[in-house]
Design a protein around this motif. Structure first.
Motif, PDB file in Angstrom:
ATOM      1  N   SER B  87       2.470  10.500   6.872  1.00  0.00           N
ATOM      2  CA  SER B  87       3.927  10.387   6.935  1.00  0.00           C
ATOM      3  C   SER B  87       4.308   9.320   7.943  1.00  0.00           C
ATOM      4  CB  SER B  87       4.549  11.728   7.326  1.00  0.00           C
ATOM      5  OG  SER B  87       4.277  12.716   6.357  1.00  0.00           O
ATOM      6  N   ALA B  88       5.087   8.363   7.483  1.00  0.00           N
ATOM      7  CA  ALA B  88       5.443   7.216   8.320  1.00  0.00           C
ATOM      8  C   ALA B  88       6.374   6.321   7.510  1.00  0.00           C
ATOM      9  CB  ALA B  88       4.196   6.436   8.737  1.00  0.00           C
ATOM     10  N   VAL B  89       6.846   5.267   8.174  1.00  0.00           N
ATOM     11  CA  VAL B  89       7.547   4.195   7.466  1.00  0.00           C
ATOM     12  C   VAL B  89       6.547   3.073   7.255  1.00  0.00           C
ATOM     13  CG1 VAL B  89       9.417   2.526   7.510  1.00  0.00           C
ATOM     14  CG2 VAL B  89       9.774   4.807   8.470  1.00  0.00           C
ATOM     15  N   TYR B  90       6.433   2.636   6.019  1.00  0.00           N
ATOM     16  CA  TYR B  90       5.503   1.556   5.682  1.00  0.00           C
ATOM     17  C   TYR B  90       6.326   0.283   5.478  1.00  0.00           C
ATOM     18  CZ  TYR B  90       1.921   5.052   5.437  1.00  0.00           C
ATOM     19  OH  TYR B  90       1.053   6.044   5.784  1.00  0.00           O
ATOM     20  N   LEU B  91       6.029  -0.699   6.297  1.00  0.00           N
ATOM     21  CA  LEU B  91       6.786  -1.943   6.297  1.00  0.00           C
ATOM     22  C   LEU B  91       5.937  -3.079   5.753  1.00  0.00           C
ATOM     23  CD1 LEU B  91       8.345  -1.450   9.802  1.00  0.00           C
ATOM     24  CD2 LEU B  91       9.675  -1.695   7.726  1.00  0.00           C
ATOM     25  N   CYS B  92       6.573  -3.904   4.972  1.00  0.00           N
ATOM     26  CA  CYS B  92       5.937  -5.092   4.415  1.00  0.00           C
ATOM     27  C   CYS B  92       6.609  -6.316   5.025  1.00  0.00           C
ATOM     28  CB  CYS B  92       6.100  -5.088   2.904  1.00  0.00           C
ATOM     29  SG  CYS B  92       5.473  -6.551   2.065  1.00  0.00           S
ATOM     30  N   ALA B  93       5.846  -7.341   5.248  1.00  0.00           N
ATOM     31  CA  ALA B  93       6.380  -8.596   5.772  1.00  0.00           C
ATOM     32  C   ALA B  93       5.737  -9.763   5.046  1.00  0.00           C
ATOM     33  CB  ALA B  93       6.123  -8.716   7.277  1.00  0.00           C
ATOM     34  N   SER B  94       6.435 -10.879   5.002  1.00  0.00           N
ATOM     35  CA  SER B  94       5.846 -12.082   4.427  1.00  0.00           C
ATOM     36  C   SER B  94       6.178 -13.278   5.301  1.00  0.00           C
ATOM     37  CB  SER B  94       6.326 -12.305   2.983  1.00  0.00           C
ATOM     38  OG  SER B  94       7.696 -12.646   2.936  1.00  0.00           O
ATOM     39  N   SER B  95       5.364 -14.297   5.180  1.00  0.00           N
ATOM     40  CA  SER B  95       5.608 -15.515   5.938  1.00  0.00           C
ATOM     41  C   SER B  95       5.273 -16.716   5.072  1.00  0.00           C
ATOM     42  CB  SER B  95       4.813 -15.536   7.248  1.00  0.00           C
ATOM     43  OG  SER B  95       3.424 -15.561   7.008  1.00  0.00           O
TER      44      SER B  95
END
Lengths: 112, 116
Positions: B87-95
């Motif tokens: 259980s958590a917040v799953y964050l995606c990022a791009s560059s």
């Protein structure tokens, strides 16, 4: 090992007063340093970064940060705090690898 | 322009079930990252993709976690046999650019996962 420390879990400041959110880092070589802000139930928003050049970096929403190599610090500052600045602030470093290593975050509370 | 998008925004699942999280990076961004943010904690790196290179999976916490990326577009993070600790917040990022100068990572709004 690369690491970032944010020594304060929370910072309280009155609206209109200057604010500082502290960050220190440990990394081999030249660090790439970042500050992000997170508002409730939202993702991270980029504020500013230091890659090279002037030690004082200016970013979004009137924030700035000062890179201090001798003290291995990258403190976030703003001359006059707003209530709307209340949020969670993360410092991050990227060294030889390109993933970001984050501090544990500092909750900024600005009181009217 | 469009930023990084993630779906679903919230996911509630039962322990032991598989979940799949999706990330749509900013168009043209060659690098894509997944992070996990547990309640009251900072962000932990999970995995990143850069173009056609082999992904860096060094942050995946167990073999129940896997991720795929199709070319330079969509990525999916799969968690098999979910546990309550997932259980958590799953964050995606791009560059945009991989390699010096290191470019800024732009984050999506995250997927909040709750495992009951």
């Amino acid at each position: 090992a690369q690491s970032v420390a944010q020594p304060e879990d929370q910072v309280n400041v009155a609206e209109g007063n200057p604010l500082t959110v502290k960050c220190t880092y440990s990394v081999s070589g030249n660090p790439y340093l970042f500050w992000y802000v997170q508002y409730p139930n939202r993702g991270l928003q980029f504020l500013l970064k230091y890659i090279t050049g002037d030690n004082l970096v200016k970013g979004s929403y009137g924030f700035e940060a000062e890179f201090n190599k001798s003290q291995t610090s990258f403190h976030l500052k703003k001359p006059s705090a707003l209530v709307s600045d209340s949020a969670l602030y993360f410092c991050a470093v990227r060294g030889f690898t390109d993933k970001l290593i984050f501090g544990t975050g500092t909750r900024l509370q600005v009181f009217p | 322009g469009a930023g990084v998008s993630q779906s679903p925004s919230n996911k509630v699942t039962e322990k032991g079930k598989d979940v799949e999280l999706r990330c749509d990076p900013i168009s043209g961004h060659t690098a894509l990252y997944w992070y996990r943010q547990r309640l009251g904690q900072g962000l932990e790196f999970l995995i990143y993709f850069q173009g056609n290179s082999a992904p860096d999976k060094s942050g995946l916490p167990s073999d129940r976690f896997s991720a795929e990326r199709t070319g330079e577009s969509v990525s999916t993070l799969t968690i098999q046999r979910t546990q309550q600790e997932d259980s958590a917040v799953y964050l995606c990022a791009s560059s945009l650019v991989f390699g010096p100068p290191r470019e800024t990572q732009y984050f999506g709004p995250g997927t909040r996962l709750l495992v009951l």
